[in-house]
Design an enzyme around this catalytic site. Sequence first.
Site, PDB file in Angstrom:
ATOM      1  CG  LEU A 196     -10.820  -1.151 -22.932  1.00 49.32           C
ATOM      2  CD1 LEU A 196     -10.890  -0.020 -23.946  1.00 49.32           C
ATOM      3  CD2 LEU A 196      -9.423  -1.197 -22.311  1.00 49.32           C
ATOM      4  CB  THR A 207     -16.532  -1.543 -12.426  1.00 49.02           C
ATOM      5  OG1 THR A 207     -16.457  -2.631 -11.496  1.00 49.02           O
ATOM      6  CG2 THR A 207     -17.974  -1.285 -12.836  1.00 49.02           C
ATOM      7  CB  SER A 208     -14.330  -6.382 -14.448  1.00 49.62           C
ATOM      8  OG  SER A 208     -14.160  -6.679 -13.054  1.00 49.62           O
ATOM      9  CE1 TYR A 212      -3.113  -3.183   1.207  1.00 43.36           C
ATOM     10  CE2 TYR A 212      -4.161  -1.572  -0.248  1.00 43.36           C
ATOM     11  CZ  TYR A 212      -4.134  -2.834   0.329  1.00 43.36           C
ATOM     12  OH  TYR A 212      -5.132  -3.730   0.035  1.00 43.36           O
ATOM     13  CG  HIS A 221     -14.020  -1.326  -2.439  1.00 45.03           C
ATOM     14  ND1 HIS A 221     -13.829  -1.855  -3.701  1.00 45.03           N
ATOM     15  CD2 HIS A 221     -15.178  -1.869  -1.997  1.00 45.03           C
ATOM     16  CE1 HIS A 221     -14.821  -2.687  -3.979  1.00 45.03           C
ATOM     17  NE2 HIS A 221     -15.660  -2.691  -2.958  1.00 45.03           N
ATOM     18  CB  CYS A 233      -2.495   5.557  16.874  1.00 40.39           C
ATOM     19  SG  CYS A 233      -4.058   6.439  17.172  1.00 40.39           S
ATOM     20  CD  GLN A 238     -16.384  -1.561  -7.858  1.00 37.20           C
ATOM     21  OE1 GLN A 238     -16.251  -2.744  -7.572  1.00 37.20           O
ATOM     22  NE2 GLN A 238     -16.618  -1.160  -9.106  1.00 37.20           N
TER      23      GLN A 238
HETATM   24  N1  APR Z   1     -11.832   3.037 -19.787  1.00 36.49           N
HETATM   25  C1  APR Z   1     -12.910   2.291 -19.389  1.00 36.49           C
HETATM   26  N2  APR Z   1     -12.802   1.047 -18.877  1.00 36.49           N
HETATM   27  C2  APR Z   1     -11.552   0.546 -18.761  1.00 36.49           C
HETATM   28  C3  APR Z   1     -10.395   1.259 -19.149  1.00 36.49           C
HETATM   29  C4  APR Z   1     -10.578   2.559 -19.678  1.00 36.49           C
HETATM   30  N3  APR Z   1      -9.541   3.313 -20.084  1.00 36.49           N
HETATM   31  N4  APR Z   1      -9.303   0.455 -18.907  1.00 36.49           N
HETATM   32  C5  APR Z   1      -9.785  -0.694 -18.383  1.00 36.49           C
HETATM   33  N5  APR Z   1     -11.124  -0.647 -18.303  1.00 36.49           N
HETATM   34  C6  APR Z   1     -12.045  -1.650 -17.773  1.00 36.49           C
HETATM   35  C7  APR Z   1     -11.630  -3.084 -18.007  1.00 36.49           C
HETATM   36  O1  APR Z   1     -12.189  -3.548 -19.234  1.00 36.49           O
HETATM   37  C8  APR Z   1     -12.252  -3.786 -16.797  1.00 36.49           C
HETATM   38  O2  APR Z   1     -13.525  -4.317 -17.115  1.00 36.49           O
HETATM   39  O3  APR Z   1     -12.063  -1.462 -16.378  1.00 36.49           O
HETATM   40  C9  APR Z   1     -12.419  -2.693 -15.752  1.00 36.49           C
HETATM   41  C10 APR Z   1     -11.526  -2.876 -14.534  1.00 36.49           C
HETATM   42  O4  APR Z   1     -11.928  -4.063 -13.902  1.00 36.49           O
HETATM   43  P1  APR Z   1     -11.134  -4.586 -12.617  1.00 36.49           P
HETATM   44  O5  APR Z   1      -9.679  -4.564 -12.899  1.00 36.49           O
HETATM   45  O6  APR Z   1     -11.806  -5.876 -12.213  1.00 36.49           O
HETATM   46  O7  APR Z   1     -11.392  -3.465 -11.518  1.00 36.49           O
HETATM   47  P2  APR Z   1     -12.712  -3.210 -10.674  1.00 36.49           P
HETATM   48  O8  APR Z   1     -13.932  -3.635 -11.418  1.00 36.49           O
HETATM   49  O9  APR Z   1     -12.648  -1.814 -10.210  1.00 36.49           O
HETATM   50  O10 APR Z   1     -12.489  -4.200  -9.415  1.00 36.49           O
HETATM   51  C11 APR Z   1     -13.427  -4.074  -8.352  1.00 36.49           C
HETATM   52  O11 APR Z   1     -12.068  -5.611  -7.072  1.00 36.49           O
HETATM   53  O12 APR Z   1      -9.916  -6.192  -6.652  1.00 36.49           O
HETATM   54  C12 APR Z   1     -11.025  -5.588  -6.089  1.00 36.49           C
HETATM   55  O13 APR Z   1     -11.192  -3.945  -4.429  1.00 36.49           O
HETATM   56  C13 APR Z   1     -10.756  -4.155  -5.732  1.00 36.49           C
HETATM   57  O14 APR Z   1     -12.143  -2.198  -6.097  1.00 36.49           O
HETATM   58  C14 APR Z   1     -11.611  -3.365  -6.707  1.00 36.49           C
HETATM   59  C15 APR Z   1     -12.714  -4.345  -7.048  1.00 36.49           C
END
Ligand code: APR
Length: 239
Positions: free
Chosen positions: A208, A182-183, A59, A112, A142, A94
């Site tokens: 994307l 977000t995926s 981190y 998160h 702390c 997130q």
């Molecule tokens: N523009 C739009 N979307 C994008 C871009 C971009 N430039 N680049 C990547 N992406 C998309 C990818 O296609 C993917 O579907 O962003 C998504 C990112 O997905 P993840 O990597 O799974 O991230 P996220 O969905 O935020 O994960 C959720 O999982 O690991 C935990 O706590 C962590 O907050 C996170 C949570």
Amino acid sequence: MVAITRNSKVVVLTGAGISAESGIRTFRASDGLWENHAIEDVATPQAWERNPQVVWEFYQGRRRQLREVEPNTAHLALVELEQYLGENFLLITQNVDNLHGRAGSKNLIHMHGELALLRCETCLSVFEMMDDVHLESDYVACQECDNPRLRPHIVWFHEMPFQMPEIYAAVEDCDVFITIGTSGHVYPAAGLIDVAKSCGAHCVGINLDAPVNLQQHDEFHQGKAGELLPNFVTNIIKK
Ligand code: APR
């Protein structure tokens, strides 16, 4: 194309993809953040108990990176949308980076947690720690009690995200629910679209790649958020 007016209640959920064009790696891409780390080694309470040094340095490295990146056009487009909608707008992220706040977003929930914050497990105080001494030090003590080792104020796997009652209330009440970057892999965030849809919201996705919950979206715009979102917001505001 969804019709959004000043009276529309809009909730936006962002994920790592909105920060990708700022240079912050996403989680599940082939070269993603989890590529070099097993989630259970850096993002669980057990990891913090078992090997705090590894977790802390993971981190600290992500915190130090925040000083080298800037908000991108997608973050800025959401600030414009918030200025247009006022209190009818809520941004749920997130992401633990500070790019939405630095872009100017105000109605913002970090479900998160946040990289820039540390929490005391003894007295539960939360501190902003981004200056140099804290970014180089081994651990940070702390300032309110004698706990020598503050933890990242991050929601780890198996922990409950922050402000869920507030989040569900807003999602149940919104007219439009927009997911960006977000995926759709991680719950409860990935389940918010089901709540929005069951309450009659129009659900829009900007991503994307197709998210795993693509079928829940009423409309989907495939591409980079930094390229699609400015026009998406301009088309709403200029109507
Ligand atoms: N523009 C739009 N979307 C994008 C871009 C971009 N430039 N680049 C990547 N992406 C998309 C990818 O296609 C993917 O579907 O962003 C998504 C990112 O997905 P993840 O990597 O799974 O991230 P996220 O969905 O935020 O994960 C959720 O999982 O690991 C935990 O706590 C962590 O907050 C996170 C949570």
